[in-house]
Structures are given as C-alpha cells and as structure tokens.
Design an enzyme around this catalytic site. Structure first.
Site, PDB file in Angstrom:
ATOM      1  CG  HIS A   1     -12.236  22.924 -12.874  1.00  0.00           C
ATOM      2  ND1 HIS A   1     -13.098  21.975 -12.355  1.00  0.00           N
ATOM      3  CD2 HIS A   1     -11.057  22.753 -12.223  1.00  0.00           C
ATOM      4  CE1 HIS A   1     -12.463  21.263 -11.434  1.00  0.00           C
ATOM      5  NE2 HIS A   1     -11.226  21.721 -11.336  1.00  0.00           N
TER       6      HIS A   1
ATOM      7  CG  ASN B   1     -19.887  24.687 -10.449  1.00  0.00           C
ATOM      8  OD1 ASN B   1     -19.521  23.516 -10.401  1.00  0.00           O
ATOM      9  ND2 ASN B   1     -20.739  25.204  -9.573  1.00  0.00           N
TER      10      ASN B   1
ATOM     11  CB  SER C   1     -16.780  15.505  -1.576  1.00  0.00           C
ATOM     12  OG  SER C   1     -16.518  14.868  -2.807  1.00  0.00           O
TER      13      SER C   1
ATOM     14  CB  SER D   1     -26.560  24.135  -1.958  1.00  0.00           C
ATOM     15  OG  SER D   1     -26.855  24.077  -3.336  1.00  0.00           O
TER      16      SER D   1
ATOM     17  CB  CYS E   1      -8.014  31.843 -33.580  1.00  0.00           C
ATOM     18  SG  CYS E   1      -7.200  33.245 -32.787  1.00  0.00           S
TER      19      CYS E   1
END
Length: 323
Positions: A155, A138, A245, A302, A203
């Site tokens: 990620h 996540n 999964s 969960s 930036c």
C-alpha cells in the site's frame, strides 16, 4: 502477468499459518487447524520458499491506530472517508492534516517483538538457504526499522510522496513535511482545514502539489508491486499471515480463472459476495479439498505468539533490536 498469475500461486500453497483476532473461524475449520509449535517447526524446516504477509494487527501493538470502526476515528472521519482520491481533490488540506497526524504517530513509534521476529525469521531463512519475501499492507515502515530488508509495501509508504503533476516519487521524512502543517492534525481539534494549496507540500522538481505515496481506496496497486507479489507467490510453499484477514486480497482479481488444487481458508473472506463466489468454486473442486493442506492458527497478540511459534527467544529478539 500470466492470466492466473497471483491467484494460481496462492492456491498452490501447501500451508497457511494465520495469526489473527479479527474474525471467528467456523467450528469445522477450527478442527482442521493446529496450534502445535512442534508441527509448525517441522513444516518450516521442509519449506523452501517462505512468504510473510502482515497487516495492521502487527503494528497495532506499537500504538499505531487503524482509524477504522468505533473509537478509531480521526476527528469525525475514518480512513475510508479521507484515504480516497476524491477526498484529496476536494480538500487536500484536510487529507494532508490527517496524514501529518499519522506520520507524527509513526515517527514516535518503535517496532515491537512481532516486527523483530519477522526480521529474525528473514535472517534465519537466509542462513538456511530458504527464499524469504515479506509483503506488508502497512505503510508505517516499522518492518524496515526492525531490520527487515527488501520489504514489498503493498500500500505504499507514509514516508514517500508522489507529485500530482510530474509523478515524481521521493522519500521525505521531514517533520513536519512543510511549515504550514506544523502543529496541525490534532485528532480532537475540529476546525476548518483551509491551508492554502501553495503552502501544502510541493514538488522539488516542478512545484506541483504532492500527495502521500500510498494506495487509496479505489486505486489499483502499482504495477511493480503486483509483479513482485506474483513473483513472491510463485513456488511459495509456506505463507505466514500475521495481523490481517485479507489474504484473499492477493489474488482476488484472477481468482475465478484458477483451477483449485488445494483448500482455501473461506473464513478469511469478509465480503459475503466474494464468499458466495468462492464457495461455489470450492464445491466444484471438492475432491481436491483438505487433501494436502496443513494449516496452523496461533491466536493472540502477534508480539507474543509470533516469536513463540517461530522459536525465537528473548536473546535473539534482543540481538535484533541492537543491530
């Protein structure tokens, strides 16, 4: 990284606990899985190094959309169309509107009981002298918000940027991240995304165009993330997989070089091509299968199943929310 690296570590795991509702486990595998909290508690007590891998399922209960499949689109797109280097190169305005919307959703979200249970488990492991590592797919930062520390974000993060020119990485929680994105990104608004490039996030060091520091489809994981993942799986004897999964993702790239010493949960594979290759490898080492491998499956939300399986009560969850 050693040749077998992440793969060898993953196959030496003695236990996999998998909370999921993303796929159906085949009947012969179901018979081998246990939903006994008592049995799992016994396994946990003997574990010395615990690794938790979480995915989108744990954050979905906090209202974080997955943007995948029917009903999960942003405008007319799903994530596979927008979360790519090519999409950003072609239309950075569109991609930044998508990520501005995601940041807006996450900024208003709170961790749920599943996140707090993981944080409580980390605290318990440290108290008991067990090693604990949290890996997450996540990018929402809700684990840290719930009190987890040293989270390996496989990620990347919605709350960090990387410069396309000088590659500088910076944290940025400004909402909006730049004035031009204020009021943009509504999922039901279909219009041409045409914010001029110079008005998109820039930036602070070189004024180059910024992009979200997330791993897009077609990109490799960052070298440091791969190293930390490999280190986490070395010597791990209990892996808890929550809300995903894709455990095979951790070691697929070296999988065919590994001598299999334990069973592998074939049902975790979603790709028929990968499944056929793994199936062949498993058959060649069939004498090792199902020997010293205990698996648990607690199916359901969960936020409900995770605290129950870990023996974390309402008082402990409330304490985690207050800290």
């Amino acid at each position: 990284m050693p040749r077998a690296g992440v793969a060898a570590s993953a196959f030496k795991l003695r236990n996999i606990w998998h909370i999921h509702n993303l796929h159906r486990v085949r009947s012969q595998q179901t018979r081998l899985m246990s939903d006994s909290v008592e049995e799992f508690s016994s396994v946990f007590q003997h574990a010395k190094k615990v690794v938790v891998l979480t995915g989108a399922g744990i954050s979905a209960e906090s209202g974080i959309p997955t943007f995948r499949g029917e009903g999960g689109l942003w405008r007319d797109f799903d994530a596979t169309e927008l979360a790519t280097p090519g999409a950003f190169a072609a239309n950075p305005s569109l991609v930044w509107e998508f990520y501005h919307y995601r940041r807006t959703i996450v900024a208003g979200a709170s961790p749920n009981a599943g996140h707090y249970a993981v944080a409580a488990l980390q605290r318990r492991c440290r108290r008991l002298g067990k090693d604990f590592i949290l890996l997450t797919q996540n990018i929402d930062g809700l684990h840290a918000k719930a009190g987890s520390t040293d989270v390996v974000e496989l990620h990347g993060s919605l709350w960090e940027t990387r410069c396309c020119h000088c590659k500088a990485v910076e944290a940025n929680r400004n909402m909006p991240i730049c004035p031009a994105l204020d009021g943009k990104g509504a999922p039901d608004t279909v219009h041409e995304a045409n914010i001029p490039s110079m008005q998109l996030p820039r930036c602070n060091k070189c004024n180059g165009l910024l992009r979200p520091r997330v791993i897009w489809f077609g990109e490799c994981l960052e070298r440091d993330v791969l190293r930390r993942t490999d280190d986490a799986l070395q010597g791990c004897d209990l892996l808890l997989v929550v809300g995903t999964s894709a455990v095979v993702y951790l070691f697929w790239r070296n999988m065919m070089e590994v001598e299999l010493h334990t069973d592998f949960v074939e049902s975790l594979l979603q790709d028929d091509r990968l499944r056929s290759r793994i199936g062949l490898a498993l058959r060649e080492k069939s004498q090792y299968l199902l020997v010293a491998f205990r698996r648990f499956k607690f199916q359901g939300p969960s936020s409900v199943k995770l605290p129950t399986a870990l023996g974390i009560g309402e008082d402990e969850l409330a304490e985690m929310k207050e800290t």
